[in-house]
Design a protein around this motif. Structure first.
Motif, PDB file in Angstrom:
ATOM      1  N   ARG A 400       0.849  -1.188   0.000  1.00  0.00           N
ATOM      2  CA  ARG A 400       0.000   0.000   0.000  1.00  0.00           C
ATOM      3  C   ARG A 400       0.885   1.239   0.000  1.00  0.00           C
ATOM      4  O   ARG A 400       2.071   1.167   0.338  1.00  0.00           O
ATOM      5  CB  ARG A 400      -0.927   0.028   1.210  1.00  0.00           C
ATOM      6  N   HIS A 446      -7.861   8.754  -6.078  1.00  0.00           N
ATOM      7  CA  HIS A 446      -8.985   7.927  -5.655  1.00  0.00           C
ATOM      8  C   HIS A 446      -9.198   6.733  -6.585  1.00  0.00           C
ATOM      9  O   HIS A 446      -9.334   5.586  -6.137  1.00  0.00           O
ATOM     10  CB  HIS A 446     -10.250   8.773  -5.590  1.00  0.00           C
ATOM     11  N   VAL A 450      -8.864   2.971  -5.052  1.00  0.00           N
ATOM     12  CA  VAL A 450     -10.152   2.523  -4.537  1.00  0.00           C
ATOM     13  C   VAL A 450     -10.214   1.000  -4.415  1.00  0.00           C
ATOM     14  O   VAL A 450     -10.983   0.463  -3.602  1.00  0.00           O
ATOM     15  CB  VAL A 450     -11.299   3.041  -5.436  1.00  0.00           C
ATOM     16  N   GLY A 451      -9.397   0.290  -5.158  1.00  0.00           N
ATOM     17  CA  GLY A 451      -9.402  -1.160  -5.063  1.00  0.00           C
ATOM     18  C   GLY A 451      -8.642  -1.719  -3.878  1.00  0.00           C
ATOM     19  O   GLY A 451      -8.680  -2.930  -3.633  1.00  0.00           O
ATOM     20  N   ASP A 452      -7.928  -0.874  -3.138  1.00  0.00           N
ATOM     21  CA  ASP A 452      -7.163  -1.310  -1.971  1.00  0.00           C
ATOM     22  C   ASP A 452      -8.099  -1.414  -0.771  1.00  0.00           C
ATOM     23  O   ASP A 452      -8.597  -0.402  -0.275  1.00  0.00           O
ATOM     24  CB  ASP A 452      -6.029  -0.321  -1.693  1.00  0.00           C
ATOM     25  N   ALA A 453      -8.330  -2.639  -0.298  1.00  0.00           N
ATOM     26  CA  ALA A 453      -9.302  -2.846   0.777  1.00  0.00           C
ATOM     27  C   ALA A 453      -8.928  -2.095   2.042  1.00  0.00           C
ATOM     28  O   ALA A 453      -9.797  -1.639   2.790  1.00  0.00           O
ATOM     29  CB  ALA A 453      -9.435  -4.336   1.063  1.00  0.00           C
ATOM     30  N   ARG A 454      -7.610  -1.945   2.286  1.00  0.00           N
ATOM     31  CA  ARG A 454      -7.194  -1.296   3.530  1.00  0.00           C
ATOM     32  C   ARG A 454      -7.360   0.212   3.465  1.00  0.00           C
ATOM     33  O   ARG A 454      -7.318   0.886   4.483  1.00  0.00           O
ATOM     34  CB  ARG A 454      -5.742  -1.664   3.834  1.00  0.00           C
ATOM     35  N   ALA A 456     -10.052   1.495   1.821  1.00  0.00           N
ATOM     36  CA  ALA A 456     -11.457   1.719   1.506  1.00  0.00           C
ATOM     37  C   ALA A 456     -12.139   2.595   2.554  1.00  0.00           C
ATOM     38  O   ALA A 456     -12.893   3.524   2.217  1.00  0.00           O
ATOM     39  CB  ALA A 456     -12.180   0.380   1.385  1.00  0.00           C
ATOM     40  N   LEU A 459     -10.964   6.194   2.288  1.00  0.00           N
ATOM     41  CA  LEU A 459     -11.541   6.830   1.108  1.00  0.00           C
ATOM     42  C   LEU A 459     -13.020   7.129   1.317  1.00  0.00           C
ATOM     43  O   LEU A 459     -13.514   8.192   0.918  1.00  0.00           O
ATOM     44  CB  LEU A 459     -11.342   5.924  -0.106  1.00  0.00           C
ATOM     45  N   ALA A 460     -13.727   6.201   1.975  1.00  0.00           N
ATOM     46  CA  ALA A 460     -15.154   6.411   2.209  1.00  0.00           C
ATOM     47  C   ALA A 460     -15.401   7.587   3.138  1.00  0.00           C
ATOM     48  O   ALA A 460     -16.406   8.301   3.003  1.00  0.00           O
ATOM     49  CB  ALA A 460     -15.776   5.135   2.790  1.00  0.00           C
ATOM     50  N   ASP A 463     -15.769  11.335   1.286  1.00  0.00           N
ATOM     51  CA  ASP A 463     -16.617  11.389   0.093  1.00  0.00           C
ATOM     52  C   ASP A 463     -17.467  12.648   0.012  1.00  0.00           C
ATOM     53  O   ASP A 463     -18.326  12.775  -0.848  1.00  0.00           O
ATOM     54  CB  ASP A 463     -17.511  10.152   0.015  1.00  0.00           C
TER      55      ASP A 463
END
Length: 483
Positions: A400, A446, A450-454, A456, A459-460, A463
């Protein structure tokens, strides 16, 4: 006739020679110092180490000073051999010299062919240092068998309670005086350096480096695991060995250092939690970076997955720490200016993190690290800066981006106390450049992240379009000015 062993500037320890009678070649090539501005203290250390090695070897050594390496080799009679050079350019040059024999690499614990066999084996996902380290530990039998009993050590709540005796001092001699006078003359002739000159701070001989290694194992290693990530304006060393330049000059054999640290664990002088991070740095990260440099294709250096295109600003490239108000960045940049060194947390969380947030060119930043740090080499900086720090390689080194906000820096340091910025503040005059910069970094990237689960959740949390636009406008206004 016995071949003369050409010792490069990263091959100056006793483990790069086979016997006590082998003739030696040492070369000082001015092109190395003219081609790009190098930190003055790094230039001093390189020349001092070469000349000290020549003095140690006496009549066995031929020290040649020339404009280029090719010119120097043309002055040498008889067969010459050299251990595997540390860069692709150096290896290509060595192979282009008629009659120069290139030997396998030394100064590392893992053979390149063994790493390639490990790396080419079937696995899920990309190569990771954690997997490599577990494999290397098994291959070299590190931490096998029971440890000794570790005596209880008093708990320390903060670095203010950390007291470690100073390492053995570096005492300059006539060789250092000669080097300093020569570098002064080069500057008058137009050779450019960066950073400040100063007394030599780092070992230039195996004896100096070995004394510091022994001191570290005895006095700093027991607390290393606890304080390795801590950053303090009051103590730039804390529990660090500051031996990276000694390993990269070849003054120390990493195999011996690993065994010395393991011996402290086995004897009960230090706990596993203290010793393993140090050994992981040598047997894990150092070996991994060296192997990846040769395993990956040359185009790796051109990686720029996050499309970072901003040039390094002059204040950063020129080490103008006095122009910076953010206390953490001012302190670390001043450490580079004054000592040509910072420990790994400062490099990643303060210097690299700031560059990542601002979108500076990864390859340009890697060159800056190589030239400004006393331990800087291409094989280290390509992977750690382009890959790990700047995440420009699509996660081939780390999983990451190494981006954090000011609150994280506050947790690991005493920098935020007394700083004009507030680490928890994102917007406004008191907004920490790292906190606002972290949010702006996430917004700008972003779609790539955005595909990086850690990431997420982070990023959320960001918004809100109005907050996003405000942060981006603020950080764009800050631009490349010193924070």
């Amino acid at each position: 006739m016995s071949s003369r062993r050409w010792l490069l500037a990263d091959q100056l320890g006793p483990h790069f020679l086979d016997d006590a009678a082998q003739p030696v070649l040492l070369v000082e090539a001015r092109e190395l110092f003219r081609r790009r501005p190098m930190h003055r203290q790094k230039a001093h250390l390189l020349l001092s180490a070469l000349r000290h090695r020549a003095a140690e070897l006496g009549d066995r050594a031929l020290l040649v000073r020339a404009d280029t390496f090719r010119q120097a080799l043309e002055r040498v009679d008889g067969p010459v051999e050299v251990c595997h050079p540390p860069s692709r350019a150096g290896l290509a040059f060595a192979r282009s010299v008629p009659g120069l024999t290139v030997l396998p690499p030394r100064g590392f614990l893992v053979r390149r062919e063994d790493f390639a066999a490990w790396a080419d084996a079937d696995r899920r996902g990309p190569l990771r240092v954690s997997d490599f380290y577990r494999w290397a530990r098994r291959e070299h039998g590190v931490f096998e068998g029971p440890p000794g009993r570790v005596p209880r050590r008093p708990r320390r709540a903060a670095t203010a309670g950390l007291v470690a005796p100073a390492p053995p001092p570096i005492v300059e001699d006539d060789i250092d005086a000669e080097v300093r006078a020569e570098l002064d003359g080069w500057e008058r002739d137009g050779v450019r350096f960066v950073g400040r000159d100063g007394p030599r701070r780092y070992p230039a001989t195996h004896a100096e480096a070995d004394a510091r290694l022994r001191h570290f194992v005895a006095h700093r290693l027991p607390d290393y695991g606890r304080y390795q990530e801590v950053m303090s304006a009051g103590d730039p060393l804390l529990t660090h060995s500051v031996l990276s330049s000694s390993f990269n000059l070849g003054l120390l054999d990493p195999a011996e250092a690993v065994r010395a640290a393991e011996g402290a664990w086995r004897d009960g002088a230090a706990s596993l939690s203290a010793v393993e991070p140090f050994i992981r740095g040598l047997l894990g990260w150092r070996e991994f970076l060296w192997q990846l440099y040769w395993y990956h294709e040359p185009g790796y250096r051109g990686g720029n997955w996050l499309a970072a295109t901003e040039p390094l600003p002059d204040w950063f490239a020129g080490l103008d720490a006095d122009a910076v108000e953010a206390r953490c960045l001012a302190d670390v940049l001043a450490g580079v200016r004054d000592r040509a060194w910072a420990h790994h947390a400062q490099r990643l969380l303060v210097l690299g993190n700031y560059a990542l947030q601002r979108g500076w060119r990864p390859a340009e930043l890697a060159d800056w690290f190589r030239d400004c740090f006393v331990d800087g080499t291409d094989w280290v900086m390509n992977a750690t800066v382009i890959g790990m720090s700047q995440y420009a390689d699509l996660g081939r080194i780390d999983t990451r981006p190494y981006a954090v906000d000011g609150r994280y820096i506050d947790e690991l340091s005493d920098y935020c106390t007394g700083c004009r910025y507030q680490p928890e503040t994102t917007l406004g005059d008191l907004a920490c450049p790292y906190t606002g910069g972290f949010d702006a970094f996430l917004h700008r990237n972003h779609d790539r992240l955005v595909g990086d689960a850690r990431l997420a959740a982070e990023l959320a949390e960001r918004d809100d379009p109005q907050l996003r636009d405000a942060v981006l406008a603020q950080e764009d206004k800050r631009g490349s000015s010193p924070p």
